[in-house]
Each structure stands twice: as structure tokens, then as C-alpha cells.
Design an enzyme around this catalytic site. Structure first.
Site, short mmCIF file in Angstrom:
data_model
loop_
_atom_site.label_atom_id
_atom_site.label_comp_id
_atom_site.label_asym_id
_atom_site.label_seq_id
_atom_site.Cartn_x
_atom_site.Cartn_y
_atom_site.Cartn_z
CE LYS A 105 -13.43 -3.30 1.03
NZ LYS A 105 -12.49 -3.39 2.12
CE LYS A 117 -4.34 -1.52 1.98
NZ LYS A 117 -5.35 -1.28 2.99
CE LYS A 124 -5.51 -7.28 -1.75
NZ LYS A 124 -5.90 -7.01 -0.46
P1 TYM Z 1 -10.63 -5.63 3.85
O1 TYM Z 1 -11.69 -4.62 4.13
O2 TYM Z 1 -9.55 -5.27 2.92
O3 TYM Z 1 -11.28 -6.96 3.30
C1 TYM Z 1 -12.36 -7.59 3.96
C2 TYM Z 1 -12.21 -9.09 3.88
O4 TYM Z 1 -12.19 -9.51 2.51
C3 TYM Z 1 -11.03 -10.32 2.28
N1 TYM Z 1 -10.57 -10.07 0.90
C4 TYM Z 1 -10.40 -11.02 -0.02
N2 TYM Z 1 -10.58 -12.36 0.01
C5 TYM Z 1 -10.32 -13.05 -1.13
N3 TYM Z 1 -9.89 -12.47 -2.28
C6 TYM Z 1 -9.69 -11.13 -2.36
N4 TYM Z 1 -9.29 -10.57 -3.50
C7 TYM Z 1 -9.96 -10.34 -1.19
N5 TYM Z 1 -9.87 -9.02 -0.93
C8 TYM Z 1 -10.25 -8.87 0.36
C9 TYM Z 1 -10.03 -9.82 3.29
O5 TYM Z 1 -9.02 -10.79 3.53
C10 TYM Z 1 -10.90 -9.58 4.49
O6 TYM Z 1 -11.14 -10.78 5.19
N6 TYM Z 1 -7.67 -5.41 7.85
C11 TYM Z 1 -8.91 -5.94 7.35
C12 TYM Z 1 -10.12 -5.50 8.16
C13 TYM Z 1 -9.99 -5.75 9.63
C14 TYM Z 1 -10.15 -7.01 10.26
C15 TYM Z 1 -10.00 -6.75 11.67
C16 TYM Z 1 -10.40 -8.30 9.80
C17 TYM Z 1 -9.75 -4.82 10.59
N7 TYM Z 1 -9.77 -5.43 11.83
C18 TYM Z 1 -10.09 -7.77 12.60
C19 TYM Z 1 -10.49 -9.32 10.75
C20 TYM Z 1 -10.34 -9.07 12.12
C21 TYM Z 1 -9.12 -5.45 5.92
O7 TYM Z 1 -8.60 -4.45 5.53
O8 TYM Z 1 -10.01 -6.17 5.23
#
Ligand code: TYM
Length: 298
Positions: A210, A119, A207
Site C-alpha cells: 500500500k 519501515k 512485496k
Molecule cells: P496490512 O494492513 O499491511 O495488510 C492487511 C493484510 O494483507 C496482507 N498483505 C499481503 N498478503 C500477501 N501479499 C502481499 N503483498 C500483502 N500485503 C499485505 C497482510 O499480511 C495482512 O494480512 N499489522 C497488520 C494489521 C493488523 C492485524 C491485527 C492483522 C493489526 N492488528 C491483528 C491481524 C490481526 C497490517 O498492517 O496489515
């Protein structure tokens, strides 16, 4: 809904950032696991708005996106009668615990985080150099550790890109327990065998994300079915036209096969058989129909 933590069911915690549209990757990597888990576990699903502000946000837009994430949870089949859904910034303990964990986390721990490195080097992010990104972005995994450890979490269902952050959470919890006595439960990560990393439709080496610069990268859960179908038809494919799952040699069609398999329930092996002698055009047409029906139903 309030959780009754007196039962013996495992505690599940996970979250999504309100930083852009939710896409098929979020759904297949994370949300489908949540839907499965909500019947046997105490589930807590958060909208992590403090994580989202580690990069610049427009306040009104952020408020709207927080609600959009909740809508996506509900549309994916998360039942608010069975789980707790909340906004991270409503519970001040998240940032309080993050500060305490900051005092045992080491700069060397955070320097290893691959997501930060990726990032921080994005050219469209706050100047594009590691030095000019926010301290919040660097510290992001510690806040994530606080989210998880606050609730005595047993398991964290996430996509593959978050595994390293859950490992750091375990490291911080173990270090804290060693130094101050038994305080935190050590959480496990839950990652799907298939769908843990859905790749971009425009580039199967990156990947689905968003924050991708082009909407051709992802199928948003809010895409009109016709638009989504067009994105599938235009998705990048590999050189030879055989429908075969081979992540190394044929990453693009393998990604499309994973999406198809997860949305339809048909195994990848069966897809290979069904499409023997057929080309990408036939395969994509059927996948486009499957994606259209999925979006119309959800
Ligand atoms: P975030 O918002 O980027 O993504 C949310 C969830 O979607 C999964 N994900 C994917 N899975 C498969 N293929 C993809 N291309 C893909 N893109 C995203 C992510 O792995 C995630 O599970 N840091 C985290 C949010 C967070 C969190 C937490 C998660 C903050 N605190 C505590 C679990 C526990 C994040 O940015 O996810």
C-alpha cells in the site's frame, strides 16, 4: 451483527490498516481466507486505525480510508450478517491491553521485528532514520498482539509479512500466562500456501505494498479495469521468455503466474502446460483480461 460465542466454532480475528489503497496482495493473502472462513467460524474483522496513525495521517483522509476498507471487505465477499466488522479505536480495550502487554514485552523482542526495520529505514518516512520514527511504529506489534488476544482468538488469517507479529503475540501470551496464570488463549497463524506474499509488479523482489511509492507496484482493488490491465502489460518480467514457475530464477513471471492461478482457479502446473511455446506477451494479455473481469465483478 453480534457474535454468539457459546457455539464451538473457532474464533478468527484479523485486520487491515486504513493506510492506503487495498490491493491484490491484501485480497489474495488475507481477504480470500476471511471469505472462506466466515461460514465455519466466529469471525471478527477489524479496521485497525490506531495502527495506521503510527505514521503521519491526514485526519479527513483517514476517516475516508476507514470507510474504504469496510467497502473493500464487503466487495471481497465478507458478509456483515455473518461476521463482526468494527473500527479498532471504537473499543478502548485494545489500547488498554496493549499497555499491559507493553509491560511484559521486551525491547529485545521488538528489535527483532523485520517489518519495523524495513519501515523505519524507508527514506520517505518521517526523516528516514530509525531514531526519528514514532515510538508507536516500534510498539505496533504489541498493539496487534492486544487486538488478537482480546478475543480469545484461535486463528489469525494473514499474509506472510504478519507471521512474525503473530509469533510475537504467542510469545507474549505464553509469557503472561507463565507469570500471572492462565489468562490468554494461544492463537495460531493461518497463511495460504499460495499467495501469502504477492510481489510488486514493478519489482518482484519486494512485496506488493500500500505504501509503495509508485502505483505501478500494485493493482488496487479500486483500479479501473483498463488501468489495471495496463499495469499488468507493463509489469516487469524476467530475462528468458519461457512461462515457467521458478521463484529463484524467474521471480517476476512466477509472481504473475501466482496471481493468474489464484484469480482463475487454474493451477500453476496447468498454466505452464497451456503456455508452452508462447511468450510473455500472450500470457500477460490473458492475465490482463482475467484481472479486468475480477475487478469488474468485485
Ligand atoms: P496490512 O494492513 O499491511 O495488510 C492487511 C493484510 O494483507 C496482507 N498483505 C499481503 N498478503 C500477501 N501479499 C502481499 N503483498 C500483502 N500485503 C499485505 C497482510 O499480511 C495482512 O494480512 N499489522 C497488520 C494489521 C493488523 C492485524 C491485527 C492483522 C493489526 N492488528 C491483528 C491481524 C490481526 C497490517 O498492517 O496489515
Amino acid at each position: 451483527m453480534e457474535l454468539n460465542l457459546k457455539n464451538n466454532k473457532p474464533i478468527i480475528f484479523s485486520g487491515v490498516q486504513p493506510s492506503g489503497v487495498l490491493h491484490l496482495g491484501n485480497y489474495l493473502g488475507a481477504l480470500t481466507q476471511w471469505v472462506e472462513m466466515q461460514n465455519q467460524s466466529n469471525c471478527i474483522f477489524c479496521v485497525v486505525d490506531y495502527h495506521a496513525i503510527t505514521v503521519k495521517q491526514e485526519p479527513k483522509e483517514l476517516s475516508r480510508r476507514i470507510l474504504d476498507v469496510v467497502k473493500a471487505y464487503l466487495a471481497s465477499g465478507i458478509n456483515p450478517e455473518k461476521v463482526v466488522i468494527f473500527q479498532q479505536s471504537d473499543i478502548t480495550a485494545h489500547t488498554e491491553l496493549a499497555w499491559i502487554l507493553n509491560c511484559i514485552a521486551r525491547v529485545a523482542d521488538l528489535n527483532k521485528m523485520t517489518q519495523f526495520k524495513e519501515k523505519a529505514c524507508l527514506p520517505d518516512r518521517q526523516g528516514g532514520s530509525k531514531e526519528s520514527v514514532s515510538v508507536g511504529l516500534f510498539d505496533y506489534p504489541v498493539l496487534m498482539a492486544a487486538d488478537i488476544l482480546l478475543y480469545n482468538t484461535d486463528s489469525v488469517p494473514v499474509g506472510d509479512d504478519q507471521v512474525q507479529h503473530v509469533e510475537l503475540t504467542r510469545t507474549l501470551a505464553q509469557r503472561f500466562n507463565r507469570e500471572y496464570g492462565q489468562v490468554f488463549k494461544i492463537p495460531e497463524v493461518a497463511v495460504r500456501k499460495q499467495g501469502a506474499r504477492i510481489m510488486g509488479l514493478d519489482d518482484p523482489t519486494k512485496k506488493m505494498s500500500k505504501s509503495a511509492s509508485s502505483p505501478a507496484n500494485y493493482i488496487a482493488l479500486t483500479d479501473a479495469p483498463e488501468i489495471a490491465a495496463k499495469k499488468i502489460m507493463r509489469a516487469v518480467t524476467d530475462s528468458s521468455s519461457k512461462i515457467k514457475y521458478d521463484l529463484k530464477k524467474k521471480p517476476a513471471i512466477s509472481n504473475l503466474m501466482t496471481i493468474y492461478s489464484l484469480l482463475s482457479g487454474v493451477s500453476v502446473k496447468k498454466l505452464e502446460k497451456d503456455y508452452q511455446g508462447k511468450g510473455y506477451g500472450d500470457f500477460k494479455k490473458d492475465l490482463a483480461e482475467t484481472v479486468k473481469s475480477f475487478l469488474a465483478e468485485h
